[in-house]
Design an enzyme around this catalytic site. Structure first.
Site, short mmCIF file in Angstrom:
data_model
loop_
_atom_site.label_atom_id
_atom_site.label_comp_id
_atom_site.label_asym_id
_atom_site.label_seq_id
_atom_site.Cartn_x
_atom_site.Cartn_y
_atom_site.Cartn_z
N LEU A 33 45.46 -10.32 12.11
CA LEU A 33 44.41 -9.46 11.57
C LEU A 33 43.33 -9.15 12.60
CD1 LEU A 33 44.02 -11.21 8.09
CD2 LEU A 33 45.50 -9.30 8.72
N HIS A 37 41.77 -4.46 9.68
CA HIS A 37 42.21 -5.08 8.42
C HIS A 37 41.01 -5.58 7.62
CE1 HIS A 37 45.79 -5.92 11.13
NE2 HIS A 37 46.36 -5.34 10.12
N GLN A 61 61.37 -3.08 8.14
CA GLN A 61 60.75 -1.88 8.74
C GLN A 61 60.82 -1.88 10.26
OE1 GLN A 61 56.82 -2.94 6.90
NE2 GLN A 61 55.99 -2.03 8.76
N LYS A 149 44.60 4.98 9.89
CA LYS A 149 45.20 5.03 11.23
C LYS A 149 46.71 5.30 11.11
CE LYS A 149 46.18 2.69 15.42
NZ LYS A 149 47.50 2.14 15.06
N ASP A 150 47.36 4.63 10.13
CA ASP A 150 48.77 4.90 9.87
C ASP A 150 48.83 6.01 8.82
OD1 ASP A 150 50.10 2.91 11.57
OD2 ASP A 150 49.00 1.49 10.33
N LEU A 184 41.45 0.70 16.46
CA LEU A 184 41.85 -0.72 16.51
C LEU A 184 43.33 -0.86 16.14
CD1 LEU A 184 39.02 -2.93 15.04
CD2 LEU A 184 39.25 -1.91 17.28
O1 PAF Z 1 50.79 -1.30 7.88
C1 PAF Z 1 51.38 -2.41 7.82
O2 PAF Z 1 50.89 -3.43 8.29
C2 PAF Z 1 52.75 -2.49 7.14
O3 PAF Z 1 53.49 -1.34 7.36
C3 PAF Z 1 52.65 -2.81 5.64
C4 PAF Z 1 51.95 -1.69 4.87
C5 PAF Z 1 51.92 -4.12 5.42
C6 PAF Z 1 54.07 -2.94 5.03
O4 PAF Z 1 54.77 -3.97 5.66
#
Ligand code: PAF
Length: 279
Positions: A33, A37, A61, A149-150, A184
């Site tokens: 983190l 976060h 993923q 950011k994502d 970040l």
């Molecule tokens: O953004 C992330 O850290 C990951 O893609 C998530 C949303 C926790 C899913 O694993």
């Protein structure tokens, strides 16, 4: 603050909160983190009575087993940071708890998952959507907090929640930046001093291009100019710089007609960085 590992324990805890009429927020994370976060945690604390942070490095993923193995794990430090923020519960399951023997389901969000990150990292969003759907089912949260950011991930999650009638409100929180503009990311730690000094160029070049687009500059020329500027600013490779519809991620040729987002992915000093800004 408790750390729970099983869905059964989590369900019992959340059932108790809900019986008392508490609103539950969840911040899904993969740990390691940083302030980005923690800003999501603070938003969740402001918006909800109880806050769960999930820490799970989701194998589904990752396209590359090496990336999965290398992903930083720092549960003790994470737990100390979250305790200091007043988080109520960490849910940190083992992979077998999330994907038990015989697991055979996938959540595929077509359309919005396909371009940009989806094109560069095949099956990545399938893994994200599947685990996020599971985390929503496990936590039964009323609200879920994700970083802008994502950006594409946020749109994939929103699409999934709408399409599957999942009873969670998705809250997108502003990107947290260093003073020099660098967004970040846990990847920033892997930048060597030269790459770290050059990396903020991504945000400044995107900001300049966005301003030009808002002022009516031609899309194709502006995007090509941004790619050239990134090369000159020391970035080793530009995977994409694209202007897209903010929600569907469809390409946009004429900004100003609908909310748009400028998104980029680049490499510098062996590290892949992404960023995005509104246009
Ligand atoms: O953004 C992330 O850290 C990951 O893609 C998530 C949303 C926790 C899913 O694993």
């Amino acid at each position: 603050m408790q750390i729970l590992r099983t869905v059964a324990e989590l369900r019992t805890r959340v059932r108790g909160w809900k019986a008392d009429g508490r609103q539950v927020g969840v911040v899904p994370t993969m740990g390691a983190l940083h302030e980005g976060h923690l800003s999501l945690v603070r938003a969740a604390k402001r918006g909800c009575d109880r806050v769960i942070v999930t820490i799970f490095v989701n194998p589904m993923q990752f396209n590359n087993p090496e990336d999965l193995a290398k992903y930083p794990r720092a549960e003790d430090t994470d737990a100390a940071l979250l305790a200091a923020e007043g988080v109520d519960l960490i849910f940190a399951p083992a992979p077998e708890e999330v994907y038990p023997q015989g697991f055979a389901s996938r959540v595929i969000v077509s359309g919005v998952s396909a371009p940009l990150e989806g094109a560069m990292r095949p099956d990545h969003f399938e893994g994200v959507a599947t685990v996020v759907a599971k985390l929503f089912g496990m936590t039964q949260a009323d609200r879920a907090y994700f970083g802008q950011k994502d950006w594409q991930q946020l749109q994939v999650v929103r699409r999934m929640v709408t399409d599957l009638n999942i009873a969670v409100e998705v809250v997108g929180c502003e990107t947290v930046r260093e003073a020099d503009g660098l967004a970040l990311s846990s990847r920033n730690l892997r930048l060597d001093p030269l790459a770290r000094a050059q990396a903020p160029g991504l945000y400044s070049i995107l900001s300049r291009a966005a301003q030009a687009l808002r002022g009516g500059a031609a899309v194709g020329t502006t995007l090509a100019g941004a790619v050239a500027d990134l090369g000159q600013a020391g970035f080793d490779r530009v995977e994409y710089v694209e202007l897209r519809d903010a929600a569907t991620l469809d390409p946009i040729t004429a900004p100003g007609t609908r909310p748009a987002r400028l998104l980029a992915a680049v490499w510098i000093g062996g590290v892949r960085l992404i960023d995005n800004i509104p246009v």
